[in-house]
Design an enzyme around this catalytic site. Structure first.
Site, PDB file in Angstrom:
ATOM      1  N   ASP A 151       3.203  59.572  58.717  1.00 22.43           N
ATOM      2  CA  ASP A 151       4.585  59.171  58.228  1.00 22.43           C
ATOM      3  C   ASP A 151       4.986  58.549  59.111  1.00 22.43           C
ATOM      4  O   ASP A 151       4.888  58.267  60.419  1.00 22.43           O
ATOM      5  CB  ASP A 151       5.543  60.019  57.767  1.00 22.43           C
ATOM      6  N   ASP A 196       1.526  63.700  46.721  1.00 23.34           N
ATOM      7  CA  ASP A 196       1.324  63.616  48.304  1.00 23.34           C
ATOM      8  C   ASP A 196       0.366  64.644  48.479  1.00 23.34           C
ATOM      9  O   ASP A 196       0.015  65.172  47.268  1.00 23.34           O
ATOM     10  CB  ASP A 196       3.049  64.356  48.665  1.00 23.34           C
ATOM     11  N   GLY A 226      -8.385  58.739  55.144  1.00 18.74           N
ATOM     12  CA  GLY A 226      -8.237  57.838  56.700  1.00 18.74           C
ATOM     13  C   GLY A 226      -9.593  57.257  57.521  1.00 18.74           C
ATOM     14  O   GLY A 226      -9.071  56.573  58.454  1.00 18.74           O
TER      15      GLY A 226
HETATM   16  C1  GLA Z   1       5.439  63.379  53.388  1.00 14.87           C
HETATM   17  C2  GLA Z   1       5.150  61.614  52.491  1.00 14.87           C
HETATM   18  C3  GLA Z   1       6.097  60.998  53.243  1.00 14.87           C
HETATM   19  C4  GLA Z   1       7.322  61.555  51.734  1.00 14.87           C
HETATM   20  C5  GLA Z   1       7.866  63.214  51.853  1.00 14.87           C
HETATM   21  C6  GLA Z   1       8.281  63.657  51.433  1.00 14.87           C
HETATM   22  O1  GLA Z   1       5.865  63.696  54.176  1.00 14.87           O
HETATM   23  O2  GLA Z   1       4.256  61.408  53.705  1.00 14.87           O
HETATM   24  O3  GLA Z   1       5.952  60.081  52.039  1.00 14.87           O
HETATM   25  O4  GLA Z   1       6.999  61.333  50.995  1.00 14.87           O
HETATM   26  O5  GLA Z   1       6.509  63.981  52.688  1.00 14.87           O
HETATM   27  O6  GLA Z   1       9.254  64.598  51.505  1.00 14.87           O
END
Ligand code: GLA
Length: 497
Positions: free
Chosen positions: A304, A243, A283
């Site tokens: 997200d 991430d 992106g």
């Molecule tokens: C970020 C990512 C999500 C998820 C959360 C977990 O927001 O984009 O997909 O993995 O972290 O904390």
């Protein structure tokens, strides 16, 4: 040492990141090569060791100690940061490769190629991810239950293989630096969990972040990439999501990813098992889009996903212009599927699935699969629909379909040209309140406008008939869609064929 095909473009404004191992009767010692002994000539870095004491001949190895000198890096011809390496320096009498260099007591340090795609996945990964539904409330019993369910409900047999644990499985590091899984939630340990998941014919994934902390403030991988990758490899992990949280620790976005990529490639060499690398975030076509596919198997392209129609549409639209970057084994990732979660209508869930399939996106389901309804499974496990997602596309190299026609706020037509020349076509009513007809003309698909083609309804798994010139899906409800396969009759094949 031999030169390489790499272009060493930038080294070194500050402390040079090269060290040599000097060995004499009293032992050995790594010594930094002074700044004025480093030069770049063409595609090689030249280290002039003549000033080294006791003598240049005492140098037996050279290493590029990049992690200690992050302000001073080598870039290869791809613009990627080169990872650390260590090479032996041939003894003077046996050195025939570059006598000139040897005479001046130097060594040309070769820079390895940027990580290439390992023998890895070819098609978009399909599986489960814990985040959308479980958030931090994930444990080994749930993971086992999900794996069991995927076997029992037929998902595994349709191609869903990955069982991916997202954030919150980790709590701290041991004194050795090794990451520790939460002993309360994962008491059997990750190796045992991986063994269990593997015994079900499935694969296990974990999550980390490239900063010091994950998005949920768990320990992440900054400066621990190698040890984490080795640990995951030992556990038998098949998929790692890295991430973006806290990512600014490294001076470059991709530093962490390259370290993981290379470590996973070594893991593959040792175990024969590929490790999928999923990263966040890229992106744009320019910049990261030029090199991301050489580092990662998939990369998040958007914020997200939420359980709303506007979020589904926003995410799939955001990555649509990035279709050029996607290729077999390397995919734009508009985030997980929200199918089965509260917030989308049934029509929207069908359209969400079809969009992800036509766009060649990873199919990682973020719902409670242990209790998935038949309606959810019907959307997820239609083999004719998932086959569009898994099809490598025309010439086995066009994995991502595109919008080919659009009327703002009313309709979109998406198409993916499949490996056999037929087209998967998604006819989508984007209007929020009104039903409407949506038409695809064969000319929109690059077929002769007078062509006749077979139309198959992928959701219903039935042949609709032969149509000349166009096909119209009638009275599509708001946010609903028709997902069809258009197979031109041979005598009317594509104009550019
Ligand atoms: C970020 C990512 C999500 C998820 C959360 C977990 O927001 O984009 O997909 O993995 O972290 O904390």
């Amino acid at each position: 040492m031999d030169k390489t095909s790499n272009d060493c473009r930038k080294c070194c404004s500050e402390a040079p990141p090269f060290e040599v191992l000097l060995e004499d009767a009293d032992g050995s010692e790594w010594r930094t090569v002074p700044r004025d002994s480093v030069s770049i000539r063409g595609r090689s870095v030249i280290l002039d060791l003549s000033a080294m004491k006791p003598s240049a001949d005492a140098a037996t190895a050279v290493r590029y100690a990049w992690s200690d000198y992050v302000d001073c890096v080598l870039e290869n011809s791809e613009g990627l940061v080169t990872s650390p390496f260590l090479h032996p320096v041939p003894p003077p009498e046996s050195s025939t490769r570059n006598p000139a260099l040897r005479r001046q007591g130097g060594a040309a340090a070769s820079v390895p190629e940027a990580a290439n795609s390992p023998p890895s996945i070819r098609t978009p990964p399909m599986g489960f991810n814990s985040w959308n539904f479980y958030h931090c409330n994930i444990d080994e019993n749930t993971v086992r239950a999900i794996a069991d369910a995927m076997v029992k409900n037929g998902m595994r047999d349709v191609g869903y293989r990955y069982v991916n644990i997202d954030d919150c499985w980790q709590v701290q590091r041991f004194d050795s630096g090794e990451i520790q899984a939460d002993p309360a939630r994962f008491p059997s340990g990750m190796k045992a969990l991986a063994d269990y998941v593997h015994s079900r014919g499935l694969l296990l994934g974990v999550y980390t972040a490239r900063g010091s902390l994950t998005c949920q403030n768990r320990p992440a991988s900054y400066m621990h990439e190698e040890i984490d990758a080795r640990t995951y490899c030992r556990w038998g992990i098949d998929y790692v999501k890295v991430d973006n949280c806290g990512g600014s620790n490294w001076p470059r976005t991709n530093t962490s990813w390259i370290k993981f990529r290379e470590a996973f490639d070594s893991c593959t060499v040792d175990t024969g098992r590929p490790v999928v690398l999923s990263v966040e975030y890229c992106g744009s076509v320019d910049g990261c889009g030029e090199w991301i596919a050489r580092t990662a198997n998939l990369w998040r392209t958007t914020a997200d996903i939420e359980t709303t129609w506007s979020s589904v549409v926003r995410n799939i639209h955001a990555q649509e212009p990035m279709y050029r970057i996607a290729k077999p084994g390397h995919f734009n990732d508009p985030d997980m599927l929200q199918i089965g979660n509260i917030g989308l209508t049934v029509d929207e869930q069908y359209s969400h699935m079809a969009l992800w399939c036509v766009a060649g996106a990873p199919l990682l389901v973020g719902t409670d699969l242990a209790h998935a309804s038949n309606a959810t499974l019907a959307i997820l496990t239609n083999p004719e629909v998932t086959a569009v997602n898994q099809d490598l596309g025309w010439r086995n190299n066009e994995v991502q379909g595109r919008i080919i026609k659009k009327t703002e706020g009313r309709s979109e037509v998406w198409a993916k040209r499949l490996a056999d020349g037929s087209r998967a076509v998604l006819l989508l009513n984007t209007h929020d309140t009104r039903s409407s007809d949506v038409t695809v003309a064969w000319s929109d698909l690059g077929l002769a406008s007078s062509a006749t083609a077979e139309v198959r309804d992928l959701w219903r798994k039935n042949d609709v008939g032969r149509f000349t010139g166009a096909y119209t899906a009638e009275k599509l409800r708001p946010h609903s869609s028709a997902f069809i396969r258009v197979t031109p009759k041979e005598e009317w094949m594509t104009v550019d064929q």
